[in-house]
Design an enzyme around this catalytic site. Structure first.
Site, PDB file in Angstrom:
ATOM      1  N   ASP A   1     -53.814 130.822   4.725  1.00  0.00           N
ATOM      2  CA  ASP A   1     -53.658 130.642   3.272  1.00  0.00           C
ATOM      3  C   ASP A   1     -53.538 131.973   2.524  1.00  0.00           C
ATOM      4  O   ASP A   1     -53.491 132.007   1.301  1.00  0.00           O
ATOM      5  CB  ASP A   1     -54.849 129.837   2.704  1.00  0.00           C
ATOM      6  CG  ASP A   1     -56.173 130.556   2.891  1.00  0.00           C
ATOM      7  OD1 ASP A   1     -56.168 131.662   3.497  1.00  0.00           O
ATOM      8  OD2 ASP A   1     -57.205 130.041   2.435  1.00  0.00           O
TER       9      ASP A   1
ATOM     10  N   GLU B   1     -55.739 134.507   2.568  1.00  0.00           N
ATOM     11  CA  GLU B   1     -56.996 135.236   2.355  1.00  0.00           C
ATOM     12  C   GLU B   1     -57.211 136.242   3.481  1.00  0.00           C
ATOM     13  O   GLU B   1     -56.721 136.074   4.589  1.00  0.00           O
ATOM     14  CB  GLU B   1     -58.176 134.250   2.279  1.00  0.00           C
ATOM     15  CG  GLU B   1     -58.139 133.453   1.004  1.00  0.00           C
ATOM     16  CD  GLU B   1     -59.348 132.544   0.820  1.00  0.00           C
ATOM     17  OE1 GLU B   1     -60.221 132.505   1.707  1.00  0.00           O
ATOM     18  OE2 GLU B   1     -59.404 131.861  -0.212  1.00  0.00           O
TER      19      GLU B   1
ATOM     20  N   LYS C   1     -38.582 166.044 -18.815  1.00  0.00           N
ATOM     21  CA  LYS C   1     -38.208 164.661 -18.476  1.00  0.00           C
ATOM     22  C   LYS C   1     -38.708 163.696 -19.544  1.00  0.00           C
ATOM     23  O   LYS C   1     -39.827 163.841 -20.033  1.00  0.00           O
ATOM     24  CB  LYS C   1     -38.826 164.300 -17.125  1.00  0.00           C
ATOM     25  CG  LYS C   1     -38.557 162.876 -16.674  1.00  0.00           C
ATOM     26  CD  LYS C   1     -39.202 162.593 -15.326  1.00  0.00           C
ATOM     27  CE  LYS C   1     -40.582 161.993 -15.475  1.00  0.00           C
ATOM     28  NZ  LYS C   1     -41.228 161.691 -14.192  1.00  0.00           N
TER      29      LYS C   1
ATOM     30  N   ARG D   1     -39.288 159.583 -19.936  1.00  0.00           N
ATOM     31  CA  ARG D   1     -39.205 158.301 -19.229  1.00  0.00           C
ATOM     32  C   ARG D   1     -38.716 157.232 -20.196  1.00  0.00           C
ATOM     33  O   ARG D   1     -39.301 157.005 -21.243  1.00  0.00           O
ATOM     34  CB  ARG D   1     -40.566 157.924 -18.620  1.00  0.00           C
ATOM     35  CG  ARG D   1     -40.497 156.639 -17.815  1.00  0.00           C
ATOM     36  CD  ARG D   1     -41.669 156.447 -16.883  1.00  0.00           C
ATOM     37  NE  ARG D   1     -41.653 157.332 -15.722  1.00  0.00           N
ATOM     38  CZ  ARG D   1     -40.881 157.164 -14.656  1.00  0.00           C
ATOM     39  NH1 ARG D   1     -40.031 156.157 -14.607  1.00  0.00           N
ATOM     40  NH2 ARG D   1     -40.944 158.000 -13.645  1.00  0.00           N
TER      41      ARG D   1
ATOM     42  N   ASP E   1     -43.186 167.231  -6.424  1.00  0.00           N
ATOM     43  CA  ASP E   1     -43.764 166.277  -7.378  1.00  0.00           C
ATOM     44  C   ASP E   1     -44.983 165.633  -6.710  1.00  0.00           C
ATOM     45  O   ASP E   1     -45.111 165.678  -5.488  1.00  0.00           O
ATOM     46  CB  ASP E   1     -42.732 165.206  -7.762  1.00  0.00           C
ATOM     47  CG  ASP E   1     -43.007 164.622  -9.147  1.00  0.00           C
ATOM     48  OD1 ASP E   1     -44.090 164.893  -9.718  1.00  0.00           O
ATOM     49  OD2 ASP E   1     -42.138 163.893  -9.673  1.00  0.00           O
TER      50      ASP E   1
HETATM   51  C1  R5P Z   1     -44.771 160.900 -13.054  1.00  0.00           C
HETATM   52  O1  R5P Z   1     -44.719 161.674 -13.987  1.00  0.00           O
HETATM   53  C2  R5P Z   1     -44.882 161.358 -11.640  1.00  0.00           C
HETATM   54  O2  R5P Z   1     -45.269 162.683 -11.520  1.00  0.00           O
HETATM   55  C3  R5P Z   1     -43.580 161.161 -10.910  1.00  0.00           C
HETATM   56  O3  R5P Z   1     -42.617 162.053 -11.413  1.00  0.00           O
HETATM   57  C4  R5P Z   1     -43.089 159.764 -11.061  1.00  0.00           C
HETATM   58  O4  R5P Z   1     -44.098 158.854 -10.727  1.00  0.00           O
HETATM   59  C5  R5P Z   1     -41.896 159.533 -10.174  1.00  0.00           C
HETATM   60  O5  R5P Z   1     -41.410 158.251 -10.393  1.00  0.00           O
HETATM   61  P1  R5P Z   1     -39.935 157.907  -9.974  1.00  0.00           P
HETATM   62  O6  R5P Z   1     -39.743 158.366  -8.551  1.00  0.00           O
HETATM   63  O7  R5P Z   1     -39.869 156.413 -10.110  1.00  0.00           O
HETATM   64  O8  R5P Z   1     -39.002 158.592 -10.915  1.00  0.00           O
END
Ligand code: R5P
Length: 299
Positions: free
Chosen positions: A33, A35, A186, A188, A225
């Site tokens: 199920d 779990e 950047k 978002r 990153d």
């Molecule tokens: C956010 O600021 C993080 O440092 C990464 O840059 C972010 O999570 C990367 O996300 P994605 O690969 O979807 O662009």
């Protein structure tokens, strides 16, 4: 005693081997199920370290961790350290819009409620998440290990952060390698859409107002990153670097979430290589966190 949750078995085994500590086996399975079943195989010692990352499927992996903490405490462990190489939900550290769950705080509280006595993670997205714990909580850095992996003393790479939030990672690596570093700006626009601008490209030492787009020309570049999820951030950065004459672009991150074809998109954009740590087990995991964790646990 080291216990590896199902997401971090290899890493836990490596840490146990480095430290000469006992590795306790855990059996997990799913009932029909859906779990989850969990069984700790063997007697539990007083001091236990549980290593469990909580990437996809985050909810299941977090629940497994909670089961583990609670079970080893029930079985007699007096002190439980939780090493979560990647902490799921750490990016929702505040209520960005009214009514949202502050997921990072909820996860922190659950870990503590289950009985954790100490919490350790790596390059957490926002340090304020550590303040959600009232037990000792710290974030370690994978940057020294990544720096050694990318070290090339014959041709020092330019270290690039794809956004300002990652600039301190780039600075940490650049300092170790005695390289230059720079960052992009950047914005978002959505979960899988980012806009990257070159307006903020600067090199260390340059005047704050100096826009130095030539900084990348002919250079061997390493992008760093903390997280790569959809790859949108990195693809934008590669495109800009290529447009401005970078000779080669190698991509590194700590946490390879890599969803929605991120790996393919990054190579398609022209990356020379894509590597990460094993905070999340992936084909890109070339840099092991085992030594750093072992060193931390020695104290
Ligand atoms: C956010 O600021 C993080 O440092 C990464 O840059 C972010 O999570 C990367 O996300 P994605 O690969 O979807 O662009």
């Amino acid at each position: 005693m080291i216990i590896g949750g199902s997401t971090s078995q290899d890493l836990a085994a490596k840490v146990a081997n480095i430290l000469g500590e006992k590795l306790c086996y855990v059996e997990t399975k799913k009932f029909p199920d859906g779990e989850r079943y969990l069984k700790v195989n063997g007697p539990v010692e007083d001091e236990v370290t549980i290593i469990q990352s909580t990437a996809y499927p985050q909810d299941e992996n977090i629940l497994e961790l909670l089961f583990l903490i609670k079970t080893v405490k029930d079985l007699g462990a007096k002190r439980v350290k939780v090493v979560m190489p990647y902490m799921g939900y750490a990016r929702q550290e505040k209520r960005f819009n009214p009514g949202e769950a502050v997921s990072a705080r909820i996860v922190a509280e659950l870990i503590e409620c289950a009985g954790a006595d100490e919490f350790i993670t790596f390059n957490i997205h926002e340090k304020c998440v550590l303040d959600f714990f009232s037990i000792p909580a710290k974030t370690l850095s994978a940057m020294p290990a990544i720096a050694e992996y990318v070290r090339d003393d014959d041709e020092k790479p330019l270290i690039v952060a794809p956004d300002k939030g990652a600039y301190h990672f780039a600075q940490e690596i650049a300092h170790i390698l005695d390289s230059e570093c720079t960052y992009f700006s950047k914005v978002r626009l959505g979960p899988d859409k980012v806009e990257t601008r070159i307006v903020d490209v600067r090199c260390d030492g340059a005047d704050e107002e100096t826009v130095n787009v030539d900084a990348v020309k002919g250079k061997k570049v390493v992008i760093i990153d903390d997280i790569i999820a959809t790859g949108g951030t990195i693809v934008n950065a590669i495109n800009i670097l290529k447009q401005h004459g970078a000779k080669s672009v190698d991509v590194c991150c700590v946490h390879p979430i890599l969803v929605n074809g991120a790996t393919a998109r990054i190579y398609e954009a022209g990356a020379n290589s894509l590597i990460s740590t094993n905070s999340i087990s992936s084909d890109t995991s070339r840099v092991s966190l085992a030594d750093i964790i072992a060193e931390e646990l020695k104290d």
